[in-house]
Design an enzyme around this catalytic site. Structure first.
Site, short mmCIF file in Angstrom:
data_model
loop_
_atom_site.label_atom_id
_atom_site.label_comp_id
_atom_site.label_asym_id
_atom_site.label_seq_id
_atom_site.Cartn_x
_atom_site.Cartn_y
_atom_site.Cartn_z
N TYR A 98 2.98 5.50 -6.26
CA TYR A 98 1.54 5.44 -6.49
C TYR A 98 1.18 6.07 -7.84
CZ TYR A 98 0.47 3.70 -1.82
OH TYR A 98 0.37 2.93 -0.70
N GLU A 140 1.19 5.64 5.66
CA GLU A 140 2.58 5.20 5.55
C GLU A 140 3.55 6.28 6.00
OE1 GLU A 140 2.63 3.93 1.44
OE2 GLU A 140 0.92 2.61 1.88
#
Length: 393
Positions: A98, A140
């Site tokens: 990310y 996640e």
């Protein structure tokens, strides 16, 4: 929730940034893959990059999330986040990635919009990005912790042709693992050029089997390249081979209870629905279930006879078939000809709907359900490939 200052800035700049997102994401992917070719080779779907669908999905997700933050600040788009998080968890996306995405995405925003990206605008959209990213990272992490496994080596115990373009593979994982009807696994293969490409395939059997089964439709590209992984699996995998697969993921799962169900699918989207129907039959369910499937022709309908048999075993279930071309079909029930039309299909009050198939099919079914008073919150769907339908739940 966005800070009040950022919310005002995002609301004011959303039309400009939203309108430029496809250009932004195009530049973002180009720059990121130039510096990190391993991400394209080993993580991202090269086919979806080539046809532009992944750029559209990223742009749609960011725009949808930002819109919800400013228009419905007290609501979190859990359905959208859950779909993305399950896909990322099945791919093995890491929290560190990310950071990489952030770097190249915001460089692309500055490049495309230039002086319009003031420090105030950059701060506001940075807040949007990290609100979405941190929510996904947390989801996640929970999914990976619950699955208990990352990548597994599963033995192919049976290969069976279902149609001219669809083959099922029965897999035996190395350790017993449960899944919920409707979930999928990722399959990672190493292609002849050395790239490690990953695709998701729904589990097309009930959990009670012990062994798992996936059904793979060969993707014929036409104007675009053929599907890399589906064709490789068709041409190379036989009984006795070993495949690298993920633990099961996916949030389009059969709910517990006695709520009436509409299970609607088209094409290879029938695979998660088949898992749900088989589970209902295996558990002796008496729920009222309306099963709808559409395909080009009976011979193109993977697992058609299996679906007919399973629905016949359910006392509260009815099956409705639509084929563009019926031929001399011995189908039971008699199929309809043409596109799916639910106008004359009896639907019970209080149903929950589960859809899987091409986007035009799901949009048409969803529109009809909304017209007939089914709340949007009771309509669930699964997209095979990038989710180009974000923000509509």
């Amino acid at each position: 929730m966005l800070s009040p200052e950022s919310a005002a800035t995002v609301r004011a700049t959303l039309p400009v940034i939203g309108g430029a997102l496809e250009d932004i994401t195009g530049r973002f992917y180009g720059s990121m893959f130039t510096d990190h070719p391993e991400l394209l080779r080993d993580l991202f779907n090269r086919g979806n990059q080539a046809n532009g669908e992944q750029r559209g999905a990223l742009a749609g997700s960011i725009a949808a999330f930002a819109t919800l933050l400013v228009e419905r600040p007290d609501d979190r788009p859990d359905a959208m986040l859950a779909r993305i998080a399950n896909k990322h968890a099945s791919l093995g996306v890491t929290a560190e990635q990310y950071e990489v995405v952030h770097k190249y995405l915001f460089a692309a925003i500055a490049e495309v919009l230039g002086d319009a990206v003031t420090p105030e605008v950059a701060r506001a959209w940075d807040e949007v990005y990290w609100l979405m990213a941190n929510a996904l990272i947390a989801l996640e992490a929970d999914l990976r912790r619950d699955s208990g496994e990352s990548w597994l080596r599963a033995t192919v115990v049976e290969r069976r042709r279902q149609t001219a373009d669809a083959v099922s593979f029965t897999l035996r994982p190395p350790i017993p693992l449960s899944f919920r009807p409707g979930q999928y696994v990722s399959v990672a293969v190493t292609l002849p050029d050395g790239a490690r490409q990953i695709r998701q395939y729904s589990l097309s059997c009930a959990p009670s089997h012990g062994d798992w089964r996936i059904t793979v439709k060969r993707v014929r590209g036409g104007d675009t390249p053929d599907g890399e992984v589906s064709n490789w699996l068709h041409e190379n995998v036989q009984a006795g081979d070993v495949l690298t697969i993920s633990a099961p993921f996916g949030d389009l799962v059969l709910p517990e209870g006695d709520t009436p169900l509409l299970l609607a699918s088209a094409g290879i989207g029938g695979t998660p629905i088949l898992s749900m129907v088989e589970h209902l039959a295996a558990t002796g369910s008496t729920r009222r279930v309306t099963v709808v499937h559409a395909d080009r022709a009976p011979d193109d309908h993977a697992h058609r006879e299996e679906l007919e048999r399973l629905v016949a075993d359910l006392p509260g279930a009815t099956l409705h078939l639509w084929y563009e071309q019926a031929g001399g079909c011995s189908c039971r029930p008699e199929p309809n000809i043409g596109q799916v039309d639910l106008a004359d299909v009896e639907l019970p009050d209080g149903l929950s709907a589960y859809l899987c198939g091409p986007l035009p099919f799901m949009r048409a079914v969803r529109s009809e359900l909304l017209r007939r008073g089914v709340p949007a919150s009771d309509i669930h769907y699964e997209v095979f490939g990038p989710d180009l339908w974000l923000g509509q739940d």
